[in-house]
Design an enzyme around this catalytic site. Structure first.
Site, PDB file in Angstrom:
ATOM      1  N   GLU A  63       0.815  -1.224   0.000  1.00  0.00           N
ATOM      2  CA  GLU A  63       0.000   0.000   0.000  1.00  0.00           C
ATOM      3  C   GLU A  63       0.850   1.277   0.000  1.00  0.00           C
ATOM      4  O   GLU A  63       0.840   2.055   0.957  1.00  0.00           O
ATOM      5  CB  GLU A  63      -0.981  -0.020   1.181  1.00  0.00           C
ATOM      6  CG  GLU A  63      -1.965  -1.187   1.084  1.00  0.00           C
ATOM      7  CD  GLU A  63      -3.084  -1.143   2.116  1.00  0.00           C
ATOM      8  OE1 GLU A  63      -2.996  -0.352   3.064  1.00  0.00           O
ATOM      9  OE2 GLU A  63      -4.036  -1.922   1.955  1.00  0.00           O
ATOM     10  N   GLU A  77      -4.385  -8.881  -1.721  1.00  0.00           N
ATOM     11  CA  GLU A  77      -4.969  -8.746  -0.376  1.00  0.00           C
ATOM     12  C   GLU A  77      -6.445  -8.383  -0.459  1.00  0.00           C
ATOM     13  O   GLU A  77      -6.864  -7.559  -1.270  1.00  0.00           O
ATOM     14  CB  GLU A  77      -4.243  -7.670   0.440  1.00  0.00           C
ATOM     15  CG  GLU A  77      -4.764  -7.569   1.872  1.00  0.00           C
ATOM     16  CD  GLU A  77      -4.094  -6.451   2.679  1.00  0.00           C
ATOM     17  OE1 GLU A  77      -2.848  -6.377   2.649  1.00  0.00           O
ATOM     18  OE2 GLU A  77      -4.814  -5.655   3.307  1.00  0.00           O
TER      19      GLU A  77
END
Length: 673
Positions: A396, A493
């Site tokens: 991220e 994810e």
């Protein structure tokens, strides 16, 4: 009390009181035990939770969590608070006068206060109460659900998924009986298909049903799943989840019997769902117990990494033993575990902020050291008996989160890959793939453009990785696949936060819509070129952790001090991982005469009646075909499977998933696209 007044007025029963709710508050504590459900208050305070608890039948206590990381504060409503425990950023509250249960209004099948039904509205009208909405919905054609909010009934074709909404009510009316099963066609049989089913309201959980027969093609008025195309596409790498420190510690705490069950259920292809893919965090992450914030080299200014722990001692405490146990389970069945690794943050001394949490960037002077860190980490894992298949450069990179993180722009990550990470990995570990981005799908195409147009980074990358947290966004993945058909496109994810549990959900039951939401996203990703799908934590405890910031999540398996519980996500994942084995190739598949969602962007994992039937099909290495069909709607649907030279008539229950496995009756030559 005012709580009784609002709760009863929502369902359409009169009451009167002028008392205000009162609660005893304990800051820095959490009420243990299972939640009734959770609500995101408009006013971020424990007092707001007290007011909501007073308006909620059966609520006697709550935990208020102040999510200081920027996410919405949450009230976890409970029936009591007999087991308070210390916790960061939380307040435990005890209601002075609990609200009694409220009756379900006439004409309603279910009613969830402080929730709304997700999905498009078919109509709306004014209403005096949820009970009024029930009566109106039950008299409308195709209306099966509604949301009551601010004296308005929002009517819907179903309520496959609910979301928290204070001072509202999500209701359903009884689902009409399933339509008659499709009549069997006439004529000779043309073979059959195995059918495996998981369905809401039944005991079917990856259950093998009676075989379905094929016949010469026939006409139907309903949906047709067509897999007659001779075009085949991407190859499956695998399905799996993350070997986080949280998962490993929970596994370590379980009985040997539950540990054996965990390994069998996940990694055994016959008695489990045959996971073959896993993710491993490099250093600590949010799902590390506090204080977390550890790395393999915390010695300041150790540019040459002379103090790097080549024994990876912290990982050997729990994570590596779990990985090796999973590897052994797979090796027993002749399979291998592919692992990809992702860092949340470099060591604090490498960052502009001097700390692992709250964002920050990699200092330019440590770009080479951080790339070398990857090489040494892979070396250390290899020495521990664990090979790494791929890495993502940063988890991220667009998120300056309160937990461990490091922020990059696409250009910054591409420059670092091209100048340091790529060359160093190619020299030391040439078979390890680099899959950039590892963040949300809405930006993955933009990052791919930067990576593949970069004169140096493009030499070293093998594809892109991405998360599900911005919703469907499948078109962005499809564009990369069109531009770079050789690229490994890996969903890396996805998870559901525990606060999304609806009323009545427990660690034993799990949340059914979490399973349908996973399946919807997997189908969407596969149909645009993805090579598999990766869940987040493989296993969590009853709180949804351990987690050093309290952002509790659900998982396909959760455990308390006695038992291991399988949640709906496990079964829905299994319809893919067990049957779409590595090496399977996608057959281009279409669904005709079915509704499909055409609205604006929506939250991740949303799958409702608006989506109709969804399907994907793959040719497996043994030549057999595996077809997966999903129905998120509440009503059963009849449909036709159209194969080459034959068809089959099938019924799928509401809120169900089916997998079909069969051999084709004629030899065909597919064309790679």
């Amino acid at each position: 009390m005012v709580g009784i007044l609002l709760a009863l007025s929502l369902v359409g029963i009169s009451a009167a009181s002028d008392q205000n709710p009162t609660c005893s508050l304990s800051k820095g504590y959490d009420c243990g035990g299972e939640d009734l459900y959770s609500v995101n208050p408009d006013d971020a305070s424990a007092e707001a939770c007290c007011d909501i608890c007073a308006k909620t039948p059966d609520c006697a206590a709550f935990t208020y969590q102040d999510n200081h990381d920027g996410s919405r504060p949450t009230c976890y409503l409970k029936t009591g608070c007999s087991n308070k425990v210390e916790s960061v950023n939380t307040t435990a509250g005890l209601q002075s006068s609990p609200t009694p249960p409220a009756p379900i209004p006439d004409k309603c099948a279910s009613l969830n206060l402080h929730f709304e039904c997700v999905g498009q509205d078919m109509a709306n009208s004014t209403g005096s109460s949820a009970g009024d909405c029930c009566k109106k919905c039950s008299g409308m054609s195709k209306c099966l659900a509604f949301t009551f909010f601010e004296n308005t009934c929002f009517f819907k074709t179903g309520c496959a998924q609910k979301a928290s909404k204070a001072n509202s009510a999500a209701g359903t009316v009884p689902v009409p009986p399933a339509p008659p099963r499709p009549p069997l066609p006439t004529g000779p049989k043309r073979g059959s298909t195995m059918l495996i089913q998981t369905a809401h309201g039944t005991d079917d959980r990856l259950t093998e049903k009676e075989d379905i027969d094929f016949y010469d093609d026939f006409h139907v008025d309903g949906p047709t799943v067509d897999l007659t195309s001779l075009e085949i596409d991407q190859e499956i790498v695998g399905f799996g989840g993350a070997f986080t420190e949280a998962a490993a510690l929970v596994f370590q705490s379980m009985s040997s019997q539950n540990q054996a069950q965990f390994l069998e259920k996940y990694f055994d292809p016959e008695h489990g769902i045959g996971y073959t893919l896993g993710r491993v965090p490099i250093n600590s992450c949010d799902f590390s117990p506090k204080p977390a914030q550890w790395t393999e080299d915390d010695v300041k200014d150790d540019v040459n990494l002379d103090h790097f722990d080549m024994n990876v001692s912290k990982d050997r405490e729990a994570v590596i033993p779990l990985i090796r146990a999973a590897m052994q389970k797979l090796q027993d069945s002749g399979r291998d575990l592919k692992l990809f690794a992702s860092p949340w943050s470099p060591p604090a001394w490498m960052k502009t902020t001097g700390k692992m949490v709250d964002g920050g960037k990699l200092k330019p002077e440590y770009r080479a050291s951080w790339a070398k860190y990857f090489v040494k980490w892979i070396d250390a894992y290899k020495a521990a008996g664990v090979d790494i298949w791929a890495v993502t450069p940063q988890n991220e990179p667009e998120n300056a989160a309160a937990w461990e993180g490091c922020v990059y722009t696409a250009e910054e990550e591409a420059d670092w890959i091209g100048s340091e990470l790529g060359p160093q990995l190619k020299s030391a570990h040439p078979n390890v793939h680099i899959l950039p981005f590892d963040h949300n799908k809405d930006h993955v195409h933009m990052w791919a453009k930067t990576m593949y147009s970069h004169p140096e980074a493009s030499k070293y990358i093998s594809g892109m990785s991405f998360h599900w947290y911005t919703g469907d966004e499948f078109q962005h993945v499809a564009q990369i696949h069109a531009d770079h058909p050789e690229a490994i496109l890996l969903p890396s994810e996805a998870t559901w936060e525990k606060y999304r549990w609806s009323f009545g959900t427990t660690i034993k039951t799990g949340e059914w819509s979490f399973g349908t939401g996973y399946a919807h996203d997997i189908l969407g990703d596969l149909n645009v070129g993805s090579v598999g799908w990766t869940d987040w934590n493989l296993l969590l405890d009853q709180m949804g952790g351990p987690n050093h910031l309290g952002n509790w999540c659900d998982a396909p398996m959760m455990a308390d001090d006695k038992d291991l519980y399988l949640h709906p996500q496990y079964y829905f994942m299994g319809h893919f991982s067990k049957y779409l084995v590595p090496g399977s190739r996608r057959i281009k598949t279409s669904v005709a005469n079915s509704t499909s969602y055409k609205g604006e962007g929506r939250g991740y994992g949303v799958c409702t009646e608006d989506d109709g039937l969804e399907a994907t099909a793959f040719k497996r290495p043994d030549g057999s075909i595996a077809l997966v069909v999903l129905n998120c709607g509440a009503q059963a649907q009849n449909f036709k499977i159209k194969d080459i030279g034959r068809s089959a008539a099938v019924q799928i229950p509401g809120r169900a998933i089916q997998t079909f496995v069969f051999k084709r009756s004629t030899e065909v030559v597919e064309v790679q696209v």
